[in-house]
Design an enzyme around this catalytic site. Structure first.
Site, PDB file in Angstrom:
ATOM      1  N   SER A 165      -9.089   2.063   4.478  1.00  0.00           N
ATOM      2  CA  SER A 165     -10.166   1.919   3.509  1.00  0.00           C
ATOM      3  C   SER A 165     -11.476   1.424   4.101  1.00  0.00           C
ATOM      4  O   SER A 165     -12.538   1.688   3.547  1.00  0.00           O
ATOM      5  CB  SER A 165      -9.731   0.976   2.381  1.00  0.00           C
ATOM      6  OG  SER A 165      -9.415  -0.311   2.890  1.00  0.00           O
ATOM      7  N   HIS A 178      -6.288   5.620  -1.329  1.00  0.00           N
ATOM      8  CA  HIS A 178      -7.616   6.201  -1.136  1.00  0.00           C
ATOM      9  C   HIS A 178      -7.556   7.699  -0.865  1.00  0.00           C
ATOM     10  O   HIS A 178      -8.451   8.244  -0.218  1.00  0.00           O
ATOM     11  CB  HIS A 178      -8.345   5.486   0.007  1.00  0.00           C
ATOM     12  CG  HIS A 178      -8.838   4.124  -0.347  1.00  0.00           C
ATOM     13  ND1 HIS A 178     -10.058   3.899  -0.961  1.00  0.00           N
ATOM     14  CD2 HIS A 178      -8.265   2.908  -0.190  1.00  0.00           C
ATOM     15  CE1 HIS A 178     -10.221   2.602  -1.149  1.00  0.00           C
ATOM     16  NE2 HIS A 178      -9.158   1.970  -0.693  1.00  0.00           N
ATOM     17  N   LYS A 191      -8.427   4.015  -8.697  1.00  0.00           N
ATOM     18  CA  LYS A 191      -9.469   4.633  -7.884  1.00  0.00           C
ATOM     19  C   LYS A 191      -9.746   6.038  -8.433  1.00  0.00           C
ATOM     20  O   LYS A 191     -10.385   6.178  -9.469  1.00  0.00           O
ATOM     21  CB  LYS A 191      -9.053   4.627  -6.412  1.00  0.00           C
ATOM     22  CG  LYS A 191      -8.789   3.218  -5.877  1.00  0.00           C
ATOM     23  CD  LYS A 191      -8.601   3.187  -4.397  1.00  0.00           C
ATOM     24  CE  LYS A 191      -8.055   1.859  -3.902  1.00  0.00           C
ATOM     25  NZ  LYS A 191      -8.715   0.655  -4.362  1.00  0.00           N
TER      26      LYS A 191
END
Length: 407
Positions: A196, A224, A255
């Site tokens: 990340s 991610h 996310k």
């Protein structure tokens, strides 16, 4: 007693401030999006207080990769979830905290990612925390990438298994650790799918090859990546061509998949079955609120029906990288929507971030201990919701901020 402790803590906080490492939170007024209003003034104050104004800024620091956090279709689905399923569960799953829509979401994630089964957690932090203690004991070995997320590190600490670490994406050192752990009952290679702070993608094909050679399991935290990495958004295993070879995938709904909260473990059936019996964060925490479940189901439906948002995100990330490189900034290489702009010095990076906000661009400076000393950066995160004009405005603001700090 607290008087002494207070002085000690105050001294530590003063050291953090003097080093330019203080992390200040800024309040957003309204929903998450590519354009947000933030409260200007003291970070400890609230919007609407005396002396606190509002500033409209371009948001380039959220994990809102597909721009779904304020998507009206997901908001409407969450409203329906409140109306049909209520506000909260008021219990843990195995007592009376499971609705049929929770089971539906687990089936939907399993189908999307191609796993036998999925188990929901209140966060991916809890999902990672629940796996290691449940599956690995003193006779086992956990081999972890050095740059893995804090939740993986903390989860591993809960296990009594032998712990090994290898340098980030260093396959030779990973193989050496596998040799050292050859006598373990169970071995597992643990890695982020996307790191990340750097945007680097784990070499999963080579990792899976080593796992096959040495009889190890493979665990990937794909927080991610799921939703937008890979042709169909199924994450780094799809991108690297190893679907079906990764034994455990964890991830978040906070996310790309709507940006709310909640996490999951998608894995082989027996692994999920055992987690339902023994994973402490699952057994002793309430599960996802009904509105979040409903909104996440809608997000998965949207992603399964169209690749438009993924295409737009890739285009936006490519444009930003191109323009920033032309402007002379140092970027970490890659193609992910995470684009670290490197400045090195922590105090300098913080000043650049402050100058960017004055110019209407909302970003965050990252420094030690989040990243190694001397590698301070501004992590820019692109979204499918950003327009070309907004991206060009962000780059122009970087140029102006650099000049202001240099002058």
């Amino acid at each position: 007693m607290y008087g002494d402790v207070k002085s000690q803590l105050r001294a530590e906080l003063d050291e953090i401030e003097a080093a330019g490492l203080t992390k200040r939170e800024r309040g957003i007024v309204g929903p998450q999006g590519s354009l947000v209003e933030v409260a200007s003034g003291s970070a400890s104050s609230t919007a609407g207080s005396g002396g606190i104004g509002l500033q409209q800024v371009l948001n380039f620091c959220a994990n809102n990769y597909l721009g779904l956090a304020d998507d009206p279709r997901i908001v409407a689905a969450a409203h329906r979830g409140l109306d049909e399923w209520g506000y909260g569960m008021a219990s843990v799953r195995f007592i009376c905290g499971t609705q049929t829509q929770h089971l539906e979401l687990e089936r939907a994630v399993s189908a999307f990612l191609g796993y036998d089964d999925t188990i929901l957690f209140s966060s991916c932090f809890d999902a990672n925390g629940g796996v290691f203690e449940t599956l690995f004991g003193p006779e086992d070995a956990i081999i972890s990438d050095a740059l893995n997320h804090a939740s993986i590190i903390d989860g591993i600490r809960l296990s009594k298994a032998r712990r090994y670490r290898y340098a980030n994406r260093d396959l030779a050192e990973l193989e050496q650790r596998l040799v050292e752990a050859s006598d373990a009952r169970r071995k597992v290679i643990v890695t982020d799918g996307v790191f990340s702070m750097d945007g680097y993608i784990a070499p999963l094909r080579e990792i899976c090859d080593l796992a096959d050679r040495y009889g190890a399991l493979v665990f990937v935290d794909d927080s991610h990546a799921v939703g937008f990495v890979g042709e169909h958004g199924r994450g780094t295993p799809e991108l690297c061509g190893v679907e079906g070879r990764v034994d455990i995938t964890t991830g978040t709904f906070g996310k790309a998949l709507g940006g709310a909260s909640g996490g999951y473990v998608a894995a082989r059936r027996e692994i999920v079955d055992l987690l339902r019996q023994r994973a402490r964060p699952y057994l002793f925490s309430n599960t996802l609120a009904p509105a979040i479940v409903a909104g996440t189901l809608e997000a998965l439906s949207l992603l399964s029906s169209s690749g438009e948002l993924r295409t737009r995100l890739r285009s936006n990330a490519g444009l930003f990288r191109e323009l920033m490189t032309e402007a002379g900034f140092e970027l970490l290489p890659g193609e992910h929507a995470i684009v670290p702009v490197m400045f090195g010095d922590a105090a300098l990076t913080a000043r650049i971030a402050d100058e960017l906000q004055r110019r209407g661009v909302y970003v965050t400076a990252f420094s030690f201990p989040v990243v190694p000393r001397g590698e301070a950066r501004i992590r820019v995160q692109l979204s499918a919701a950003h327009s070309e004009d907004e991206i060009r405005a962000c780059v122009a603001a970087f140029v102006e901020a650099r000049e202001a700090v240099a002058g």
